[in-house]
Scaffold this motif. Sequence first.
Motif, PDB file in Angstrom:
ATOM      1  N   VAL A  73      35.681  29.841  18.197  1.00 37.03           N
ATOM      2  CA  VAL A  73      34.926  31.296  17.589  1.00 37.03           C
ATOM      3  C   VAL A  73      33.899  30.916  16.737  1.00 37.03           C
ATOM      4  O   VAL A  73      33.811  29.476  16.139  1.00 37.03           O
ATOM      5  CB  VAL A  73      35.862  32.129  17.117  1.00 37.03           C
ATOM      6  CG1 VAL A  73      36.660  32.522  18.242  1.00 37.03           C
ATOM      7  CG2 VAL A  73      36.613  31.823  15.783  1.00 37.03           C
ATOM      8  N   VAL A  74      32.978  31.720  16.357  1.00 36.68           N
ATOM      9  CA  VAL A  74      32.186  31.620  15.197  1.00 36.68           C
ATOM     10  C   VAL A  74      32.513  32.224  14.142  1.00 36.68           C
ATOM     11  O   VAL A  74      33.056  33.673  14.132  1.00 36.68           O
ATOM     12  CB  VAL A  74      30.515  32.126  15.818  1.00 36.68           C
ATOM     13  CG1 VAL A  74      29.712  31.878  14.472  1.00 36.68           C
ATOM     14  CG2 VAL A  74      30.216  31.421  16.880  1.00 36.68           C
ATOM     15  N   VAL A  75      32.512  31.524  12.725  1.00 34.20           N
ATOM     16  CA  VAL A  75      33.030  32.487  11.641  1.00 34.20           C
ATOM     17  C   VAL A  75      31.993  32.291  10.640  1.00 34.20           C
ATOM     18  O   VAL A  75      30.945  31.377  10.639  1.00 34.20           O
ATOM     19  CB  VAL A  75      34.246  31.827  10.971  1.00 34.20           C
ATOM     20  CG1 VAL A  75      35.405  31.936  12.088  1.00 34.20           C
ATOM     21  CG2 VAL A  75      34.014  30.375  10.897  1.00 34.20           C
ATOM     22  N   PRO A 133      22.854  34.177  20.311  1.00 35.20           N
ATOM     23  CA  PRO A 133      22.578  33.228  21.409  1.00 35.20           C
ATOM     24  C   PRO A 133      22.799  31.792  21.331  1.00 35.20           C
ATOM     25  O   PRO A 133      23.541  31.091  22.006  1.00 35.20           O
ATOM     26  CB  PRO A 133      21.503  33.584  22.346  1.00 35.20           C
ATOM     27  CG  PRO A 133      21.238  35.133  21.771  1.00 35.20           C
ATOM     28  CD  PRO A 133      21.593  35.067  20.449  1.00 35.20           C
ATOM     29  N   LEU A 134      22.261  31.233  20.105  1.00 37.03           N
ATOM     30  CA  LEU A 134      22.446  30.068  19.751  1.00 37.03           C
ATOM     31  C   LEU A 134      23.759  29.466  19.303  1.00 37.03           C
ATOM     32  O   LEU A 134      24.237  28.324  19.836  1.00 37.03           O
ATOM     33  CB  LEU A 134      21.373  29.525  18.416  1.00 37.03           C
ATOM     34  CG  LEU A 134      21.440  28.153  17.982  1.00 37.03           C
ATOM     35  CD1 LEU A 134      21.005  27.299  19.099  1.00 37.03           C
ATOM     36  CD2 LEU A 134      20.592  28.036  16.541  1.00 37.03           C
ATOM     37  N   TRP A 135      24.349  30.298  18.680  1.00 31.21           N
ATOM     38  CA  TRP A 135      26.061  29.953  18.408  1.00 31.21           C
ATOM     39  C   TRP A 135      26.912  30.236  19.631  1.00 31.21           C
ATOM     40  O   TRP A 135      27.629  29.445  19.858  1.00 31.21           O
ATOM     41  CB  TRP A 135      26.412  30.921  17.180  1.00 31.21           C
ATOM     42  CG  TRP A 135      26.026  30.324  15.971  1.00 31.21           C
ATOM     43  CD1 TRP A 135      24.655  30.694  15.207  1.00 31.21           C
ATOM     44  CD2 TRP A 135      26.640  29.174  15.087  1.00 31.21           C
ATOM     45  NE1 TRP A 135      24.635  30.199  13.817  1.00 31.21           N
ATOM     46  CE2 TRP A 135      25.597  29.166  13.983  1.00 31.21           C
ATOM     47  CE3 TRP A 135      27.543  28.296  15.213  1.00 31.21           C
ATOM     48  CZ2 TRP A 135      25.840  28.308  12.958  1.00 31.21           C
ATOM     49  CZ3 TRP A 135      27.899  27.469  14.331  1.00 31.21           C
ATOM     50  CH2 TRP A 135      26.976  27.462  13.297  1.00 31.21           C
ATOM     51  N   GLU A 136      26.351  31.258  20.558  1.00 28.58           N
ATOM     52  CA  GLU A 136      27.205  31.268  21.836  1.00 28.58           C
ATOM     53  C   GLU A 136      27.091  29.979  22.489  1.00 28.58           C
ATOM     54  O   GLU A 136      28.083  29.488  23.198  1.00 28.58           O
ATOM     55  CB  GLU A 136      26.637  32.423  22.558  1.00 28.58           C
ATOM     56  CG  GLU A 136      27.097  33.778  21.877  1.00 28.58           C
ATOM     57  CD  GLU A 136      26.523  34.972  22.726  1.00 28.58           C
ATOM     58  OE1 GLU A 136      25.790  34.574  23.674  1.00 28.58           O
ATOM     59  OE2 GLU A 136      27.171  36.118  22.569  1.00 28.58           O
ATOM     60  N   GLU A 137      25.923  29.280  22.400  1.00 27.52           N
ATOM     61  CA  GLU A 137      25.927  28.219  23.561  1.00 27.52           C
ATOM     62  C   GLU A 137      26.651  26.898  22.787  1.00 27.52           C
ATOM     63  O   GLU A 137      27.369  26.165  23.216  1.00 27.52           O
ATOM     64  CB  GLU A 137      24.145  27.587  23.387  1.00 27.52           C
ATOM     65  CG  GLU A 137      23.382  28.603  24.340  1.00 27.52           C
ATOM     66  CD  GLU A 137      21.944  28.060  24.044  1.00 27.52           C
ATOM     67  OE1 GLU A 137      21.729  27.057  23.575  1.00 27.52           O
ATOM     68  OE2 GLU A 137      21.167  28.872  24.703  1.00 27.52           O
ATOM     69  N   ARG A 138      26.737  26.927  21.100  1.00 31.26           N
ATOM     70  CA  ARG A 138      27.476  25.798  20.490  1.00 31.26           C
ATOM     71  C   ARG A 138      29.030  26.009  20.940  1.00 31.26           C
ATOM     72  O   ARG A 138      29.702  25.177  21.101  1.00 31.26           O
ATOM     73  CB  ARG A 138      27.158  26.114  19.193  1.00 31.26           C
ATOM     74  CG  ARG A 138      25.561  25.613  18.497  1.00 31.26           C
ATOM     75  CD  ARG A 138      25.790  25.369  17.270  1.00 31.26           C
ATOM     76  NE  ARG A 138      26.535  24.346  16.629  1.00 31.26           N
ATOM     77  CZ  ARG A 138      26.531  24.049  15.483  1.00 31.26           C
ATOM     78  NH1 ARG A 138      25.801  24.724  14.674  1.00 31.26           N
ATOM     79  NH2 ARG A 138      27.432  23.044  14.948  1.00 31.26           N
TER      80      ARG A 138
END
Length: 366
Positions: free
Chosen positions: A137-139, A157-162
């Motif tokens: 997940v992103v925090v 979207p950038l963090w979803e790709e990561r």
Amino acid sequence: MTITTGTVSPPPRNTLVALARGILTGGVVGASLAAVVVGAVIESAPLFVAGLVLPVAYVLLVLLAGVPRLAREAAIAPHMALAMVESREAVGGEATSDVAVRFDLTVAPDDVPAYRVAFTQNVNLVDLADYRPGAVVVVQYPPDRPWRVRIVKRPTPLWEERVADARLDSAPGPAMVSETPKSCAVGLVMLVALLLAAAGVVLGFRAELFDEGASAGSGSSSSTSSSTSSSTTVVSSASGTVSLGPGQSFLDKGELRKAVGALTKGTDARAALTVVVQDRLLSVVYAPTGSEAPTFALDSLPYERLPALVEEARTGLGVGSPQTWQITVERLTGSLTVRVGVTGPDGTASLEADGDGTVVRRTPAR
């Protein structure tokens, strides 16, 4: 993409600031509680109100003092990072669409080693499946408080790709839950400050507290009192009393007449309804203004005969020894009557005498 992990420690707490805050908090709590109690006891409205206002003012000052820090934190953009869910546990809120979930994450920032963190966050029941153990997940978190982690529910979207390309290794525990816990010293200092502040308020008003206790047992405002090293005299509109000190007795020569003189000193002669004499206590009840009850003048008592009457009652009526005695003088039957009662281990007895001190009746012990 695989991210290796290390460990990171939370920044240490400023111990001096924590101690100072503990001292101030304990002092405010102790002083306010003592002020409320003491103000109520001594009936001091300003002190009572001050005890109520002090904690409110302290809380407002703390909030105002924290405004600049909150403003600085709001101006700093939070750090973003990837994290892996190590475990999750629902801890409340089952009756609503959102449920409180206790997360244990491995957080892997780009610029520092990865670390473990535990926190609670509300999650919609529909989204709960996205946070299964092992999910990435992103925090985000404040730069200076890495333990204040929050899961970003809708990352860019950038963090979803990561997230899609990332694989994280678990960081070693233990999980970080907050900054360094408060030491026992802070709690101890707070307790000491509370006790000292409360004691300071009580000692500061000790005179009023003691005067309050003493006035509770004193006579009404219409009475006056005076005392010497050997006796205490209290006079009011309805009565008068004289108390002798230790080692003295109204049977001593001239002591009773002197006490009666102390009651009438500086005042007009007043008629009495009743006179009661004990070993060290004289009580006189005066006739109310306009009363038609039979009264007598205090100077009409047979003072010289009273010690002999007491001695006869103590030794000749069979009450035994030791005894307690009491003289009662009144004029209810039309003529002055002196009654001497004695009580001993063998019973109670009495004798009556007229206004001249001549015995007219004896009642031995039974």
